[in-house]
Write a protein that holds these residues in place. Structure first.
Motif, PDB file in Angstrom:
ATOM      1  N   VAL A  53       0.871  -1.176   0.000  1.00  0.00           N
ATOM      2  CA  VAL A  53       0.000   0.000   0.000  1.00  0.00           C
ATOM      3  C   VAL A  53       0.905   1.222   0.000  1.00  0.00           C
ATOM      4  CG1 VAL A  53      -1.809   1.286   1.190  1.00  0.00           C
ATOM      5  CG2 VAL A  53      -1.818  -1.212   1.268  1.00  0.00           C
ATOM      6  N   GLU A  54       0.741   2.081  -1.009  1.00  0.00           N
ATOM      7  CA  GLU A  54       1.601   3.255  -1.139  1.00  0.00           C
ATOM      8  C   GLU A  54       0.743   4.515  -1.239  1.00  0.00           C
ATOM      9  OE1 GLU A  54       4.171   2.760  -4.449  1.00  0.00           O
ATOM     10  OE2 GLU A  54       5.215   0.990  -3.623  1.00  0.00           O
ATOM     11  N   TYR A  55       1.284   5.600  -0.655  1.00  0.00           N
ATOM     12  CA  TYR A  55       0.636   6.899  -0.716  1.00  0.00           C
ATOM     13  C   TYR A  55       1.631   7.867  -1.355  1.00  0.00           C
ATOM     14  CZ  TYR A  55      -2.262   4.610   2.802  1.00  0.00           C
ATOM     15  OH  TYR A  55      -3.072   3.724   3.476  1.00  0.00           O
ATOM     16  N   LEU A  56       1.258   8.450  -2.483  1.00  0.00           N
ATOM     17  CA  LEU A  56       2.146   9.338  -3.231  1.00  0.00           C
ATOM     18  C   LEU A  56       1.598  10.758  -3.176  1.00  0.00           C
ATOM     19  CD1 LEU A  56       2.766   7.119  -6.405  1.00  0.00           C
ATOM     20  CD2 LEU A  56       4.061   7.174  -4.258  1.00  0.00           C
ATOM     21  N   LYS A 115       1.669   6.734   8.202  1.00  0.00           N
ATOM     22  CA  LYS A 115       1.089   5.961   9.296  1.00  0.00           C
ATOM     23  C   LYS A 115      -0.315   6.442   9.643  1.00  0.00           C
ATOM     24  CE  LYS A 115       5.346   4.449  11.581  1.00  0.00           C
ATOM     25  NZ  LYS A 115       6.127   4.457  12.860  1.00  0.00           N
ATOM     26  N   LYS A 116      -0.524   7.755   9.610  1.00  0.00           N
ATOM     27  CA  LYS A 116      -1.857   8.278   9.920  1.00  0.00           C
ATOM     28  C   LYS A 116      -2.834   7.936   8.811  1.00  0.00           C
ATOM     29  CE  LYS A 116      -4.103  12.388  11.753  1.00  0.00           C
ATOM     30  NZ  LYS A 116      -3.929  13.811  12.171  1.00  0.00           N
ATOM     31  N   LEU A 117      -2.370   7.979   7.552  1.00  0.00           N
ATOM     32  CA  LEU A 117      -3.243   7.595   6.447  1.00  0.00           C
ATOM     33  C   LEU A 117      -3.580   6.108   6.517  1.00  0.00           C
ATOM     34  CD1 LEU A 117      -1.564   9.576   3.520  1.00  0.00           C
ATOM     35  CD2 LEU A 117      -3.655  10.174   4.759  1.00  0.00           C
ATOM     36  N   GLU A 118      -2.600   5.298   6.874  1.00  0.00           N
ATOM     37  CA  GLU A 118      -2.840   3.858   6.994  1.00  0.00           C
ATOM     38  C   GLU A 118      -3.830   3.561   8.113  1.00  0.00           C
ATOM     39  OE1 GLU A 118      -0.173   0.233   8.625  1.00  0.00           O
ATOM     40  OE2 GLU A 118       0.673   1.290   6.911  1.00  0.00           O
ATOM     41  N   LYS A 119      -3.733   4.295   9.211  1.00  0.00           N
ATOM     42  CA  LYS A 119      -4.690   4.103  10.292  1.00  0.00           C
ATOM     43  C   LYS A 119      -6.085   4.518   9.879  1.00  0.00           C
ATOM     44  CE  LYS A 119      -5.508   5.375  15.112  1.00  0.00           C
ATOM     45  NZ  LYS A 119      -5.006   6.179  16.279  1.00  0.00           N
ATOM     46  N   PHE A 151      -7.445  21.009   4.637  1.00  0.00           N
ATOM     47  CA  PHE A 151      -7.086  20.897   3.218  1.00  0.00           C
ATOM     48  C   PHE A 151      -8.370  20.666   2.427  1.00  0.00           C
ATOM     49  CE2 PHE A 151      -3.368  19.705   5.614  1.00  0.00           C
ATOM     50  CZ  PHE A 151      -2.311  20.315   4.941  1.00  0.00           C
ATOM     51  N   ASN A 152      -9.149  21.730   2.244  1.00  0.00           N
ATOM     52  CA  ASN A 152     -10.464  21.586   1.638  1.00  0.00           C
ATOM     53  C   ASN A 152     -10.405  21.357   0.138  1.00  0.00           C
ATOM     54  OD1 ASN A 152     -12.456  22.228   3.935  1.00  0.00           O
ATOM     55  ND2 ASN A 152     -10.949  23.878   4.090  1.00  0.00           N
ATOM     56  N   LEU A 153      -9.252  21.621  -0.495  1.00  0.00           N
ATOM     57  CA  LEU A 153      -9.105  21.403  -1.937  1.00  0.00           C
ATOM     58  C   LEU A 153      -8.333  20.127  -2.245  1.00  0.00           C
ATOM     59  CD1 LEU A 153      -8.289  25.059  -3.066  1.00  0.00           C
ATOM     60  CD2 LEU A 153     -10.507  23.913  -2.996  1.00  0.00           C
ATOM     61  N   ALA A 154      -8.095  19.308  -1.262  1.00  0.00           N
ATOM     62  CA  ALA A 154      -7.336  18.073  -1.469  1.00  0.00           C
ATOM     63  C   ALA A 154      -8.107  17.122  -2.370  1.00  0.00           C
ATOM     64  CB  ALA A 154      -7.031  17.412  -0.140  1.00  0.00           C
ATOM     65  N   GLN A 155      -7.375  16.461  -3.263  1.00  0.00           N
ATOM     66  CA  GLN A 155      -7.949  15.480  -4.182  1.00  0.00           C
ATOM     67  C   GLN A 155      -7.127  14.197  -4.106  1.00  0.00           C
ATOM     68  OE1 GLN A 155      -8.096  17.222  -8.079  1.00  0.00           O
ATOM     69  NE2 GLN A 155      -9.773  18.617  -7.563  1.00  0.00           N
ATOM     70  N   VAL A 156      -7.832  13.059  -4.076  1.00  0.00           N
ATOM     71  CA  VAL A 156      -7.181  11.756  -3.975  1.00  0.00           C
ATOM     72  C   VAL A 156      -7.700  10.881  -5.107  1.00  0.00           C
ATOM     73  CG1 VAL A 156      -6.768   9.739  -2.526  1.00  0.00           C
ATOM     74  CG2 VAL A 156      -7.038  11.994  -1.466  1.00  0.00           C
ATOM     75  N   SER A 157      -6.771  10.285  -5.856  1.00  0.00           N
ATOM     76  CA  SER A 157      -7.127   9.360  -6.936  1.00  0.00           C
ATOM     77  C   SER A 157      -6.432   8.027  -6.701  1.00  0.00           C
ATOM     78  CB  SER A 157      -6.730   9.929  -8.299  1.00  0.00           C
ATOM     79  OG  SER A 157      -5.325  10.175  -8.354  1.00  0.00           O
ATOM     80  N   ILE A 158      -6.962   6.985  -7.345  1.00  0.00           N
ATOM     81  CA  ILE A 158      -6.446   5.621  -7.178  1.00  0.00           C
ATOM     82  C   ILE A 158      -5.687   5.235  -8.439  1.00  0.00           C
ATOM     83  CG2 ILE A 158      -7.058   3.220  -6.739  1.00  0.00           C
ATOM     84  CD1 ILE A 158      -9.636   4.261  -5.445  1.00  0.00           C
ATOM     85  N   LEU A 159      -4.403   5.010  -8.304  1.00  0.00           N
ATOM     86  CA  LEU A 159      -3.588   4.585  -9.446  1.00  0.00           C
ATOM     87  C   LEU A 159      -3.626   3.076  -9.619  1.00  0.00           C
ATOM     88  CD1 LEU A 159      -1.551   5.316 -11.687  1.00  0.00           C
ATOM     89  CD2 LEU A 159       0.267   5.111  -9.956  1.00  0.00           C
ATOM     90  N   GLU A 160      -3.662   2.357  -8.517  1.00  0.00           N
ATOM     91  CA  GLU A 160      -3.632   0.900  -8.567  1.00  0.00           C
ATOM     92  C   GLU A 160      -4.446   0.356  -7.398  1.00  0.00           C
ATOM     93  OE1 GLU A 160      -0.292  -2.728  -8.565  1.00  0.00           O
ATOM     94  OE2 GLU A 160       0.317  -0.624  -8.680  1.00  0.00           O
ATOM     95  N   VAL A 193      -2.220   1.877  -4.683  1.00  0.00           N
ATOM     96  CA  VAL A 193      -1.446   3.102  -4.776  1.00  0.00           C
ATOM     97  C   VAL A 193      -2.418   4.273  -4.863  1.00  0.00           C
ATOM     98  CG1 VAL A 193       0.268   4.419  -6.077  1.00  0.00           C
ATOM     99  CG2 VAL A 193       0.469   1.926  -5.920  1.00  0.00           C
ATOM    100  N   TYR A 194      -2.305   5.208  -3.916  1.00  0.00           N
ATOM    101  CA  TYR A 194      -3.099   6.433  -3.912  1.00  0.00           C
ATOM    102  C   TYR A 194      -2.217   7.593  -4.326  1.00  0.00           C
ATOM    103  CZ  TYR A 194      -6.718   4.002  -1.174  1.00  0.00           C
ATOM    104  OH  TYR A 194      -7.686   3.143  -0.745  1.00  0.00           O
TER     105      TYR A 194
END
Length: 1018
Positions: free
Chosen positions: A133-136, A144-148, A179-188, A198-199
């Motif tokens: 699991v990767e966060y880019l 660690k906080k994202l994984e939790k 971070f109200n303009l944050a965007q997250v996409s899924i690569l894998e 992969v995010y």
């Protein structure tokens, strides 16, 4: 069958065929325990003998089919080992263990017998797993906080839905952190062939709140409005304070509701978010733009549907009459008050609805209260339901705190007062966040599906009760305890009390009813029902079988009526050591449990409570013959009580000869046990006593009679617990004061409103002029009248007072007391307390009168009066921010023979600020000797400083004196100012910081400008 199901079925068949073919090619057979096996019999190999535990060892152990999980990791989970004897049962356990790990879709054990031993193979089909699991792109929030937050880890099961849900959680986390303009996409991670997740994260800028302001508000200040919103700057602009758009939207709704609750029905709230480039671009200013509109007032108040009370009478009691500005809280309070008016007279199901009627004229409304009165009800059966992991509280402990009894008119005020007493007992669970409190509800029995079987099933009956009613058997669980009390069948002209005693019997045995005293009865009525007298008995002879089954003779046209029924099913919460008598408040006589009740569920399936037969009006036919007034004894072993009255079989409460008028409701008391024991270690600091530590062991639900029968009683928490007694052991070592105490309090002695308190203590105090040690104890007998907040206490204290290290051995006051002194004090204390808060009171009063006569080494009387009154002089429009003026006086008198250690002393935070501890007392040869007369007064003005009412200011003036006799020679006056700081984490008691300057004092007084009191407990 759908095409998808067909494909799945064919794939399963092909997989099973392939597995068997592979097994045969290796000359092996499947072992029992395969998850696809249909039989539990051991399978045979090619040589023929059946599988069983043998002495043949396991010569080889392999895992096949694993691709990502190492074989060593799998073998570590197995009990089967190379070199150990082969056992198919252990192999089967290994299969279940591997299947429970969620690593595999299928696990099949195979074996092959060789001359050397057995070869065991575990063939597995791996479940698709996450390899990584990767966060880019994340910079401000660590992996660690994202994984939790997502809960996704390498080695877990791959699930596209979980991957998408993790993306949403990451975005929510970023928005919560500004971070109200944050965007997250899924690569894998979404495709079937993906081996990991992969995010890709585009954080954007962090937005934190720099300032919150309000425009257009005239009703209340900006500071007060800030207490209504969650969007606000962080502490020191460093901690928290992130902008959350969802919270901001919720704040707009809160402000709108806040305004409309005070009559601003046209109020509108908007918001403007401004970015402050001067502060670095990451800070925002929030402006709430408010259009208040007109505030509506009440033009007229009317009542519709009221028949019992005149509208003018009801209008006198409401808090929102015509002419006042509308307030939602006051309207709701008036609705509750109207319900209490009806509920206090038995109309507990009266319905009151308030309807604001808007008029054409802006700013004016009419209030219309729609009232549905309903019928008048009395108290019928009372069910006590106590829940918990291991319930151990006695039923009587809860009953003692109820102020209503079966047969009385149902009074909703007594129901609420009983709830308050149950909550104040600290024996039952209270959770304000989840609105969990001791709750008393009531229901109409006719609306319930009454069942008469012990197990909750079986045939149901409606209307009259059957001739023979089974007794509920003891439940196996025993985790819930309840009790039923029936109304006593007496006429109101001369009601007689009946004492009820509960005798716990062994499991499965029915209880037996005994009646010590009852009103006169007819010749055909016995203790539990109606039965004919013995054959050949003369007229007027009572039944020869007072404990017979509930039966109705053919010649009696009346429904049988029980005199009193009380039942408690056997459970773990009612052990045999509770077989002693338990008295119900308001009754007199003796009635253990009855053998002929009906049963009805009390709210949970399968749990039954004993109930009486329904009370019916007298039917047409011959009237029963009544015996002359006088006591009737149905149990020869019990002494009858004086008096007597007539029982009307069909109406236990109404006047004789009239039909039964008022129906009865079932009252259900729902309680949940809470943690009543505590072990505390703490420290306190104040300017009078210095630093004081505390080690405290406290149990609020103690029961000295419940002796442990095994170690399990300690594990379950049932040993020495359940009777609502208070047991306390305290050790408080300190720099100036040491105190050690053990105390016991029984709030309901013998199940009456009388309380008993016992204590033993050791006290050591280093005063300026001597050291004082006290060893002794106290005994107190109290009584409390809850309806008027009045309590009384009779007390005795016996102490040995040891005086040493005196500063002036030649002083006559020290010569009299040096060494050991015996003290025996007999006192009485009366207290009336109506304050709304014991720490920061805003209304009400406190009055305590105490008097004591002391015998022993010295003989003297002592009396004190402590009176305080609180006046609310101002508050904000929303009733917060209260300004309070309080006045108080303490007046004390002591006899001429009072020794120095028991005289009055003044000075310090608790008596007179501006002076050192005991520094405003009479002095002889530079020794503070105290006085026999004391008059201390205080006037204080309390006002809020912060909008959230956590910080208050005080302006005060303490004045008074302590004198050797009843005279005023050295009057003291000390005005001052101070702060009251309320810290929620430290409890309701505030931190007090006061500055006082004596302007009038004696030459011998010791002054102290600053005084404080800080208490901290963990």
């Amino acid at each position: 069958m759908t095409p998808g199901a067909q494909r799945l079925f064919m794939a399963t068949l092909l997989f099973a065929s392939a597995s068997d073919a592979i097994a045969q090619s290796f000359g092996a057979s499947p072992l029992p325990g395969s998850i696809f096996g249909k039989d539990d019999e051991p399978r045979r190999d090619v040589s023929g003998p059946s599988l069983s535990a043998s002495e043949e060892p396991v010569v080889d152990l392999r895992v096949e089919g694993n691709k990502t999980i190492p074989a060593s990791q799998i073998l570590a989970q197995l009990q089967t080992r190379i070199g150990r004897p082969y056992d198919p049962k252990i192999v089967q356990k290994d299969v279940k263990k591997l299947a429970s790990l969620s690593w595999f879709v299928d696990v099949q054990p195979l074996y092959q017998r060789t001359p050397e031993g057995h070869i065991v193979v575990f063939r597995v089909v791996e479940r698709p797993t996450i390899r990584y699991v990767e966060y880019l792109g994340n910079v401000r929030i660590r992996d660690k906080k994202l994984e939790k937050e997502t809960g996704l880890k390498a080695g877990g099961a791959a699930d596209p839905h979980a991957v998408e849900d993790g993306r949403r959680k990451i975005e929510d986390l970023y928005r919560q952190n500004g971070f109200n303009l944050a965007q997250v996409s899924i690569l894998e991670g979404l495709k079937p062939g993906d081996k990991g997740i992969v995010y890709i994260i585009n954080e954007g800028n962090s937005e934190k709140i720099w300032k919150v302001s309000f425009e257009g508000n005239e009703f209340v200040s900006d500071g007060r409005l800030r207490t209504q919103v969650q969007s606000k700057p962080g502490l020191l602009r460093i901690f928290k304070g992130e902008l959350d758009l969802e919270v901001l939207t919720a704040d707009i709704d809160k402000l709108t509701s806040y305004y409309r609750s005070f009559g601003y029905f046209q109020a509108k709230v908007g918001r403007i978010v401004e970015y402050d480039d001067e502060e670095g671009g990451d800070w925002v200013n929030i402006r709430f733009v408010i259009h208040e509109g007109p505030r509506y007032s009440v033009r007229n108040v009317s009542f519709i549907g009221n028949q019992l009370f005149a509208s003018d009478s009801l209008a006198l009691g409401i808090t929102l009459p015509q002419g006042l500005e509308f307030e939602q809280a006051k309207m709701n309070a008036d609705v509750n008050w109207l319900k209490e008016v009806y509920g206090s007279r038995g109309y507990v199901f009266a319905d009151v609805k308030a309807e604001p009627v808007f008029l054409e004229e802006p700013g004016q409304i009419d209030l219309v209260y729609h009232i549905t009165e309903g019928k008048k009800w009395r108290v019928g059966r009372i069910f006590i339901h106590i829940d918990g992991d291991n319930p151990h509280t006695r039923i009587q402990t809860a009953l003692n705190r109820l102020s209503f009894q079966p047969g009385e008119i149902m009074d909703i005020r007594e129901v609420k007062a009983s709830e308050r007493r149950l909550q104040a007992s600290s024996l039952f669970h209270v959770d304000a966040a989840r609105s969990v409190y001791p709750k008393i509800t009531y229901r109409i029995p006719e609306l319930e599906n009454t069942e008469f079987s012990a197990d909750g099933g079986g045939e149901s009956f409606r209307g009259q009760s059957p001739d023979v009613v089974p007794v509920p058997e003891a439940s196996a669980g025993g985790d819930q305890v309840y009790e039923v009390r029936m109304p006593v069948a007496t006429a109101p002209a001369a009601e007689e009390a009946i004492d009820v005693h509960l005798d716990f019997t062994k499991p499965g045995q029915p209880a037996i009813q005994h009646v010590a005293h009852q009103a006169p009865k007819t010749v055909e009525q016995d203790a539990v029902g109606w039965s004919a007298p013995a054959a050949g008995a003369p007229a007027g002879t009572p039944s020869s079988n007072p404990y017979g089954n509930l039966q109705v003779p053919s010649q009696n046209p009346y429904q049988p009526q029980p005199v009193a029924v009380t039942t408690t099913p056997y459970s773990k919460a009612a052990p045999e050591n509770h077989g002693m008598a338990e008295r119900m408040p308001g009754f007199g006589g003796t009635v253990p449990r009855a053998t002929s009740p009906q049963t009805a569920p009390i709210g949970n399936s399968g749990q039954n409570a004993v109930q009486p037969a329904q009370f019916a009006s007298p039917l047409p036919g011959p009237q029963p013959q009544y015996l002359p007034p006088g006591p009737v004894v149905t149990d020869p072993s019990v002494t009858p009580l004086p008096g007597g009255s007539t029982i009307l079989p069909g109406d236990p409460w109404g006047p004789p000869g009239q039909p039964y008028a008022d129906p009865a409701v079932d009252v259900i008391v729902n309680l949940e046990e809470t943690q009543t024991g505590r072990l505390m270690v703490g420290v306190g600091v104040n300017s009078d006593a210095g630093v004081v530590g505390q080690i405290l062991l406290d149990e609020r639900n103690f029961d000295w009679r419940r002796l442990p029968r095994s170690w399990q009683d300690f594990a379950d928490g049932t040993a020495f617990r359940g009777d609502g007694q208070r047991f306390r052991i305290e050790a408080a070592p300190g720099t100036r004061v040491q105190r050690y105490l053990i105390s016991f309090t029984q709030p309901y002695l013998m199940d009456t409103p009388v309380s008993l308190s016992l204590s033993a203590s050791y006290f050591d105090r280093i005063y300026r002029d001597w050291d004082e040690q006290r060893v002794g104890g106290r005994v107190g007998i109290g009584y409390q009248w809850t309806e008027n907040d009045l309590s009384a206490l009779l007390s005795y204290r016996g102490e040995d007072v040891f005086i040493s290290n005196v500063s002036d051995p030649g002083l006559i006051d020290f010569q009299e007391v040096l060494g050991h002194n015996a003290l025996h004090g007999f006192g009485v204390t009366i207290t009336n307390d109506t304050r709304d808060n014991p720490f920061l009171a805003t209304t009400g009063h406190y009055l305590q009168l105490s008097a004591e006569q002391v015998l022993g080494s010295f003989t003297y009387p002592k009396a004190e009066i402590d009176a305080r009154k609180y006046f609310l002089v101002n508050e904000r429009p929303d009733h917060s921010g209260r300004h309070v003026v309080s006045v108080g006086t303490r007046l004390g008198f002591a006899g001429n023979d009072t020794p120095i250690y028991d005289r009055f002393f003044a000075g310090g935070f608790s008596t007179m600020r501006g002076f050192d501890f005991r520094g405003a007392s009479p002095v002889v040869d530079d020794v503070q000797v105290g006085g026999d007369f004391q008059w201390l007064n205080s006037v204080e003005y309390l006002f809020p400083i912060t909008a959230d009412d956590m910080l208050h200011g005080v302006a005060f003036c303490d004045f008074g004196t302590t004198e050797p006799n009843v005279s005023i020679n050295d009057f003291r006056v000390a005005p001052g100012v101070g702060l009251r700081i309320t810290v929620p984490a430290m409890g309701p008691a505030p931190i007090a910081l006061d500055f006082a300057w004596p302007v009038v004092r004696a030459d011998t007084d010791d002054t102290q400008v600053f005084s404080f009191f800080i208490g901290f407990m963990r």
